[in-house]
Design an enzyme around this catalytic site. Structure first.
Site, PDB file in Angstrom:
ATOM      1  N   ALA A  66       6.461   2.157   8.275  1.00  0.00           N
ATOM      2  CA  ALA A  66       6.322   2.132   9.731  1.00  0.00           C
ATOM      3  C   ALA A  66       4.838   2.304  10.042  1.00  0.00           C
ATOM      4  O   ALA A  66       4.077   2.812   9.210  1.00  0.00           O
ATOM      5  CB  ALA A  66       7.133   3.263  10.345  1.00  0.00           C
ATOM      6  N   GLY A 109       9.170   2.778   5.645  1.00  0.00           N
ATOM      7  CA  GLY A 109       9.972   1.798   6.376  1.00  0.00           C
ATOM      8  C   GLY A 109      10.082   0.463   5.641  1.00  0.00           C
ATOM      9  O   GLY A 109      11.051  -0.278   5.842  1.00  0.00           O
ATOM     10  N   GLU A 112      12.809   0.954   3.305  1.00  0.00           N
ATOM     11  CA  GLU A 112      14.022   1.074   4.121  1.00  0.00           C
ATOM     12  C   GLU A 112      14.466  -0.286   4.669  1.00  0.00           C
ATOM     13  O   GLU A 112      15.659  -0.577   4.741  1.00  0.00           O
ATOM     14  CB  GLU A 112      13.780   2.078   5.256  1.00  0.00           C
ATOM     15  CG  GLU A 112      13.592   3.493   4.709  1.00  0.00           C
ATOM     16  CD  GLU A 112      12.999   4.460   5.721  1.00  0.00           C
ATOM     17  OE1 GLU A 112      11.858   4.214   6.189  1.00  0.00           O
ATOM     18  OE2 GLU A 112      13.660   5.445   6.060  1.00  0.00           O
ATOM     19  N   GLU A 132       6.973   9.448   3.080  1.00  0.00           N
ATOM     20  CA  GLU A 132       6.839  10.113   4.389  1.00  0.00           C
ATOM     21  C   GLU A 132       6.526  11.597   4.255  1.00  0.00           C
ATOM     22  O   GLU A 132       5.879  12.185   5.126  1.00  0.00           O
ATOM     23  CB  GLU A 132       8.131   9.934   5.206  1.00  0.00           C
ATOM     24  CG  GLU A 132       8.402   8.509   5.659  1.00  0.00           C
ATOM     25  CD  GLU A 132       9.195   7.675   4.661  1.00  0.00           C
ATOM     26  OE1 GLU A 132       9.300   8.054   3.479  1.00  0.00           O
ATOM     27  OE2 GLU A 132       9.709   6.621   5.084  1.00  0.00           O
TER      28      GLU A 132
HETATM   29  N1  CAA Z   1       0.675   2.161   9.040  1.00  0.00           N
HETATM   30  C1  CAA Z   1      -0.466   1.715   9.624  1.00  0.00           C
HETATM   31  N2  CAA Z   1      -1.483   1.150   8.946  1.00  0.00           N
HETATM   32  C2  CAA Z   1      -1.340   1.034   7.597  1.00  0.00           C
HETATM   33  C3  CAA Z   1      -0.175   1.474   6.931  1.00  0.00           C
HETATM   34  C4  CAA Z   1       0.864   2.056   7.712  1.00  0.00           C
HETATM   35  N3  CAA Z   1       2.018   2.470   7.173  1.00  0.00           N
HETATM   36  N4  CAA Z   1      -0.346   1.241   5.603  1.00  0.00           N
HETATM   37  C5  CAA Z   1      -1.556   0.659   5.459  1.00  0.00           C
HETATM   38  N5  CAA Z   1      -2.148   0.535   6.662  1.00  0.00           N
HETATM   39  C6  CAA Z   1      -3.465  -0.044   6.944  1.00  0.00           C
HETATM   40  C7  CAA Z   1      -4.585   0.911   6.524  1.00  0.00           C
HETATM   41  O1  CAA Z   1      -4.810   1.885   7.519  1.00  0.00           O
HETATM   42  C8  CAA Z   1      -5.736  -0.056   6.354  1.00  0.00           C
HETATM   43  O2  CAA Z   1      -6.247  -0.381   7.627  1.00  0.00           O
HETATM   44  P1  CAA Z   1      -7.838  -0.223   7.924  1.00  0.00           P
HETATM   45  O3  CAA Z   1      -8.470  -1.222   6.990  1.00  0.00           O
HETATM   46  O4  CAA Z   1      -7.936  -0.591   9.365  1.00  0.00           O
HETATM   47  O5  CAA Z   1      -8.175   1.172   7.586  1.00  0.00           O
HETATM   48  C9  CAA Z   1      -5.054  -1.312   5.807  1.00  0.00           C
HETATM   49  O6  CAA Z   1      -3.673  -1.189   6.146  1.00  0.00           O
HETATM   50  C10 CAA Z   1      -5.155  -1.428   4.285  1.00  0.00           C
HETATM   51  O7  CAA Z   1      -4.663  -0.229   3.728  1.00  0.00           O
HETATM   52  P2  CAA Z   1      -5.514   0.666   2.688  1.00  0.00           P
HETATM   53  O8  CAA Z   1      -6.974   0.502   2.921  1.00  0.00           O
HETATM   54  O9  CAA Z   1      -4.969   2.074   2.753  1.00  0.00           O
HETATM   55  O10 CAA Z   1      -5.112  -0.062   1.323  1.00  0.00           O
HETATM   56  P3  CAA Z   1      -5.044   0.584  -0.146  1.00  0.00           P
HETATM   57  O11 CAA Z   1      -4.857  -0.563  -1.070  1.00  0.00           O
HETATM   58  O12 CAA Z   1      -6.183   1.518  -0.352  1.00  0.00           O
HETATM   59  O13 CAA Z   1      -3.712   1.495  -0.140  1.00  0.00           O
HETATM   60  C11 CAA Z   1      -1.382   1.977   0.330  1.00  0.00           C
HETATM   61  C12 CAA Z   1      -2.456   0.892   0.009  1.00  0.00           C
HETATM   62  C13 CAA Z   1      -1.197   2.902  -0.889  1.00  0.00           C
HETATM   63  C14 CAA Z   1      -0.090   1.249   0.624  1.00  0.00           C
HETATM   64  C15 CAA Z   1      -1.873   2.807   1.543  1.00  0.00           C
HETATM   65  O14 CAA Z   1      -2.234   1.924   2.595  1.00  0.00           O
HETATM   66  C16 CAA Z   1      -0.839   3.744   2.097  1.00  0.00           C
HETATM   67  O15 CAA Z   1      -0.604   4.795   1.524  1.00  0.00           O
HETATM   68  N6  CAA Z   1      -0.187   3.384   3.237  1.00  0.00           N
HETATM   69  C17 CAA Z   1       0.745   4.227   3.919  1.00  0.00           C
HETATM   70  C18 CAA Z   1       2.069   4.295   3.188  1.00  0.00           C
HETATM   71  C19 CAA Z   1       3.024   5.231   3.927  1.00  0.00           C
HETATM   72  O16 CAA Z   1       2.776   6.409   4.035  1.00  0.00           O
HETATM   73  N7  CAA Z   1       4.140   4.680   4.426  1.00  0.00           N
HETATM   74  C20 CAA Z   1       5.105   5.430   5.169  1.00  0.00           C
HETATM   75  C21 CAA Z   1       4.836   5.295   6.634  1.00  0.00           C
HETATM   76  S1  CAA Z   1       5.853   6.368   7.648  1.00  0.00           S
HETATM   77  C22 CAA Z   1       7.340   5.608   7.675  1.00  0.00           C
HETATM   78  O17 CAA Z   1       7.543   4.552   7.141  1.00  0.00           O
HETATM   79  C23 CAA Z   1       8.413   6.335   8.461  1.00  0.00           C
HETATM   80  C24 CAA Z   1       9.788   5.761   8.269  1.00  0.00           C
HETATM   81  O18 CAA Z   1      10.540   6.212   7.474  1.00  0.00           O
HETATM   82  C25 CAA Z   1      10.222   4.657   9.082  1.00  0.00           C
END
Ligand code: CAA
Length: 258
Positions: A66, A109, A112, A132
């Site tokens: 998400a 998400g 999911e 999460e």
């Molecule tokens: N939401 C918003 N933006 C996101 C995102 C997310 N879930 N995941 C990645 N992005 C964005 C980053 O912020 C980044 O944007 P900027 O360049 O503007 O900073 C861009 O995508 C590229 O990401 P990274 O620079 O972080 O890429 P990376 O290769 O270094 O890392 C990754 C990749 C390990 C997937 C890392 O992006 C990450 O950990 N993302 C979040 C994963 C996460 O926590 N997901 C759960 C979200 S909460 C949820 O999903 C609730 C639910 O149950 C519904």
């Protein structure tokens, strides 16, 4: 089909394709993505010309979860009153089988969303997880419920409580991925699998998906009763007569969806 802001939509044969298209955010699922995916999936579902749907992302990410930036400032009341992920229920409820073709990250998400699909085809580059807990929250689009049903309590608990990612091989071993294929073959394999389903009798495909869903949601006794009724109902279709006649006559069936 109308144009969408966050997804690409096309039809290949009898298969509807939905490709998540927010590369700048690794296909993070914001509200617009949810509206677009739900709208496209329900439109395909209403079209009898479509026998299967594929949902995919990019090579790097199916979806990284998400959209954290969209959610960050919200209050609990905002989340409840806005029914933040509620619309996804309409995606999970489509009658047409949905294949998730997963390459790269399927996190939070994203994992999911894959689990709302019926088949998860994973590229050997796929990474699944429910991270999460690292954000001070828990899965909110079904992860704590569907992951247990997919992989069992202990594997799900470890993933949800630690937030660690697992690779495609582990996902296949534990029953989350239906099958792992080389990344370069993922989209072809998804199309082939979808074509195979779309070539069956549509009423029997709807019935099979409904019976599989019932197994996830009801007791064994109720599920068995449901299966028997649905099995019986299919004997009123022309396709059942055609399928069984074709077997007897040693020829391929010609299904009409009636
Ligand atoms: N939401 C918003 N933006 C996101 C995102 C997310 N879930 N995941 C990645 N992005 C964005 C980053 O912020 C980044 O944007 P900027 O360049 O503007 O900073 C861009 O995508 C590229 O990401 P990274 O620079 O972080 O890429 P990376 O290769 O270094 O890392 C990754 C990749 C390990 C997937 C890392 O992006 C990450 O950990 N993302 C979040 C994963 C996460 O926590 N997901 C759960 C979200 S909460 C949820 O999903 C609730 C639910 O149950 C519904």
């Amino acid at each position: 089909m109308s144009e969408y802001e966050t997804i690409l939509v096309e039809t290949r044969g009898r298969v509807g394709w939905i490709t998540l298209n927010r590369p700048e955010a690794l296909n993070a699922l914001n509200s617009q993505v949810m509206h677009d995916v739900v709208d496209a999936a329900t439109a395909f579902d209403a079209d009898e010309g479509i026998g299967a749907i594929v949902v995919t992302g990019s090579e790097r990410a199916f979806a990284a979860g998400a959209d954290i930036k969209e959610m960050e400032a919200k209050s609990g009341l905002d989340m409840i009153m806005g029914d933040h992920f509620g619309e996804w229920g309409r995606f999970a409820a489509v009658r047409t089988p949905v294949i998730a073709a997963v390459s790269g990250y399927a996190l939070g998400g994203g994992c999911e969303l894959a689990m709302m699909c019926d088949i998860i085809l994973a590229a050997d580059t796929a990474k699944f997880g429910q991270p999460e807990i690292n954000l001070g929250v828990i899965p909110g689009m079904g992860g704590s419920q569907r992951l247990i049903r997919a992989v069992g309590y202990y594997k799900a608990a470890e993933l949800v409580l630690t937030g660690r990612m697992m690779d495609a091989a582990e996902a296949e071993r534990c029953g989350l991925a239906s099958r792992v294929v080389p990344a370069s073959d993922l989209l072809d394999e998804a199309q082939k699998t979808a074509d195979a389903i779309a070539a069956k009798s549509l009423p029997s495909v709807y019935a099979a998906k409904a019976a599989l869903d019932a197994a996830m949601e009801t007791s064994l006794a109720e599920g068995l009763r449901f299966e028997r009724h649905v099995f019986a109902a299919l004997f009123d279709t022309a396709d059942q007569k055609e399928g069984m006649a074709a077997f007897r006559e040693k020829r391929p069936p010609q299904f009409t969806g009636r």
